[in-house]
Design a protein around this motif. Structure first.
Motif, short mmCIF file in Angstrom:
data_model
loop_
_atom_site.label_atom_id
_atom_site.label_comp_id
_atom_site.label_asym_id
_atom_site.label_seq_id
_atom_site.Cartn_x
_atom_site.Cartn_y
_atom_site.Cartn_z
N SER A 316 0.82 -1.22 0.00
CA SER A 316 0.00 0.00 0.00
C SER A 316 0.84 1.26 0.00
CB SER A 316 -0.92 0.00 1.23
OG SER A 316 -1.81 -1.09 1.19
N SER A 319 1.46 2.21 -3.44
CA SER A 319 0.31 2.11 -4.35
C SER A 319 -0.40 3.45 -4.49
CB SER A 319 -0.67 1.05 -3.83
OG SER A 319 -0.06 -0.22 -3.80
N GLY A 320 -1.42 3.45 -5.29
CA GLY A 320 -2.23 4.65 -5.48
C GLY A 320 -1.89 5.40 -6.75
N SER A 327 3.15 11.70 -7.55
CA SER A 327 2.90 10.31 -7.92
C SER A 327 3.41 9.31 -6.90
CB SER A 327 3.53 10.01 -9.28
OG SER A 327 4.93 10.25 -9.24
N ASN A 328 4.23 9.75 -5.94
CA ASN A 328 4.71 8.82 -4.92
C ASN A 328 5.06 9.57 -3.65
OD1 ASN A 328 7.75 9.48 -4.91
ND2 ASN A 328 7.34 9.08 -7.08
N ILE A 329 5.23 8.82 -2.58
CA ILE A 329 5.42 9.42 -1.26
C ILE A 329 6.74 10.15 -1.12
CG2 ILE A 329 3.89 7.75 -0.13
CD1 ILE A 329 6.40 6.31 0.88
N PHE A 363 -3.57 13.41 -3.92
CA PHE A 363 -2.78 12.20 -3.70
C PHE A 363 -3.25 11.44 -2.46
CE2 PHE A 363 1.25 10.11 -2.25
CZ PHE A 363 1.41 9.27 -3.35
N SER A 369 -6.44 6.83 -4.75
CA SER A 369 -5.20 7.52 -4.41
C SER A 369 -4.40 6.72 -3.39
CB SER A 369 -5.53 8.90 -3.83
OG SER A 369 -6.21 8.75 -2.59
N PHE A 370 -3.19 7.17 -3.12
CA PHE A 370 -2.36 6.55 -2.09
C PHE A 370 -3.10 6.51 -0.76
CE2 PHE A 370 0.21 7.91 1.59
CZ PHE A 370 0.87 6.72 1.86
N THR A 373 -6.11 4.07 -0.84
CA THR A 373 -5.64 2.68 -0.94
C THR A 373 -5.13 2.18 0.40
OG1 THR A 373 -5.03 2.99 -3.27
CG2 THR A 373 -4.03 1.14 -2.11
N LEU A 374 -4.32 3.00 1.06
CA LEU A 374 -3.79 2.61 2.37
C LEU A 374 -4.91 2.52 3.40
CD1 LEU A 374 -1.45 1.94 4.22
CD2 LEU A 374 -1.01 4.39 4.49
#
Length: 459
Positions: A316, A319-320, A327-329, A363, A369-370, A373-374
């Motif tokens: 997770s 993901s997202g 686009s990412n953490i 996001f 989204s992340f 999803t989490l």
């Protein structure tokens, strides 16, 4: 089952044996069947403790994430500032406020209408006559109403939309009447009547701030907001700027700039709290994969629940779908360490919040989204019935513990019955052993009477 020996000396000694001790030894040997069950129960209860701790920490993580994914959460919070806090102070900016700048000019403050009496020499002076306030007549001949304090109490009890109080200063004592409604709509009607201080013989009159008299006339506040003229009965102004409440403090021709902004400070704090909660859960998982220094294993070592937690969280966190440029953490300043925990770079986070808040919001909050999803993953992992992974593991343990406790209870019942039977049988055997010398003496006596020979006689 182990062997239990009896110690009773010579068979002809009459000593017998300790029945209670012998029964206890036999019971202990039989009860050994319960040892694996008890060991399994101990292991399951240790797992229960670990699962409960994991469940609590997962719940804390879910709560911290919800503050970021909730549409009315921390991303909706606003904060504001006033360019001149001597003229106008900002009280609050709710989630319905919209970021932006506003120009406010305070032309006139609101006032609450008041009336004040002329002074009497003492609060205990006796009053005579009547007075009409807001259309209601108050007669000082009514019990308890013939002093300023008594008259004030009668006025307050009448509930006519005013508050009366006795005010004393160096010039004497007066009766103050304050309207319960602020602004021009709360203007008090003229107070009439004939009221006399019988102690001094002085007539008491009232003035309401009109035409320079003491007291204060009711008036509305006047201001302009972004060029629009506003009249309001209170100096606390709400909804003129949607979602914003501010306080008028002084009139001035000087414009005041009110700035409404997103509360990125609280957002950064919420993300930091999320990272801390996430790291706590990962720390719990890592602990369950280790053996203690003494060689004992963690309660959940090798348990499928640990593998499930690791796989779901790791999957997770990466993901997202993207939201604009995010686009990412890592773009939020988050780095995944070798042990699975996260590190937050606050400078990177502050920069992206200030420069690209809308994409950060998406996001965390957009569909797939992340953040969403989490959030779904955590719902499937925690203690939520009926499908949370921790919940299911706890239910499985509970079923096993119930079965083991039932087996132990049944075995204890069997052992209790055996104990009673065994005690009876061994008591009978012990009585026989103890009676052997007496029986031998009887045999010898019969033998002596028949043969004249006593084997036990003194040589």
């Amino acid at each position: 089952m182990g062997t239990v020996g009896l110690s009773f000396g010579s068979a002809t000694s009459g000593q017998g044996f300790d029945v209670a001790t012998t029964v206890s030894q036999i019971q202990a040997a039989n009860q050994a069947i319960e040892t694996p069950w008890q060991n399994q129960l101990t292991a399951l209860k240790a797992q229960d403790t670990a699962l409960s701790s994991l469940g609590t920490d997962l719940s804390t993580l879910s709560t911290s994430l919800q503050k970021l994914t909730d549409f009315e959460g921390v991303f909706a919070e606003k904060e504001g500032s006033s360019s001149n806090t001597d003229l106008l102070s900002l009280t609050s900016a709710s989630s319905t406020a919209v970021a932006g700048s506003h120009t406010i000019v305070v032309g006139q403050l609101a006032q609450t209408s008041t009336d004040v009496s002329t002074t009497v020499s003492s609060a205990s002076d006796t009053l005579t006559g009547t007075v009409t306030i807001q259309g209601q007549v108050f007669d000082t001949s009514t019990a308890g109403s013939n002093t300023l304090a008594g008259l004030a109490s009668a006025i307050n009890s009448a509930a006519i939309g005013v508050t009366a109080s006795v005010v004393t200063d160096s010039s004497g004592t007066r009766l103050s009447i304050v309207s319960g409604t602020s602004g021009a709509a709360g203007q008090l009607s003229a107070i009439t009547g004939t009221l006399t201080d019988s102690t001094s013989g002085t007539a008491i009159s009232f003035s309401d701030g009109q035409a320079g008299q003491p007291g204060q006339a009711g008036q509305d506040a006047q201001l302009t907001v972004d060029g629009v003229s506003i009249t309001t009965p209170s100096n606390t102004v709400t909804n003129v700027i949607p979602g914003v409440t501010f306080q008028l403090l002084a009139a001035s021709a000087t414009p005041v700039q009110v700035q409404i902004t997103d509360d990125t400070t609280d957002i950064a704090t919420a993300i930091s709290s999320f990272v801390s909660a996430y790291n706590t859960v990962v720390g719990d998982i890592n602990t369950q994969e280790q053996s203690a220094s003494g060689g004992s294993s963690a309660p959940l070592l090798g348990s499928p629940i640990i593998a499930q937690l690791q796989e779901s969280l790791t999957g997770s966190i990466f993901s997202g779908t993207a939201s604009g440029s995010i686009s990412n953490i890592t773009q939020l300043g988050l780095t995944v360490n070798t042990d699975g925990t996260l590190t937050l770079d606050t400078d990177t986070l502050t920069g992206v919040l200030n420069s690209n808040l809308s994409d950060v919001t998406g996001f965390l909050q957009n569909s797939n989204s992340f953040g969403q999803t989490l959030s779904t993953a955590l719902d499937n992992l925690g203690t939520q019935a009926p499908n949370g992974a921790i919940f299911l593991a706890q239910q499985q343990n509970s079923s096993q513990e119930t079965a083991l406790n039932a087996d132990i209870t049944n075995e204890n019942a069997i052992l209790a019955t055996q104990k009673t039977q065994l005690t009876d049988e061994l008591n009978t055997a012990n009585q026989i052993l103890q009676s052997i010398p007496e029986q031998l003496d009887e045999v010898n006596s019969v033998f002596d009477s028949l043969t004249g020979f006593n084997p036990n006689a003194q040589q």
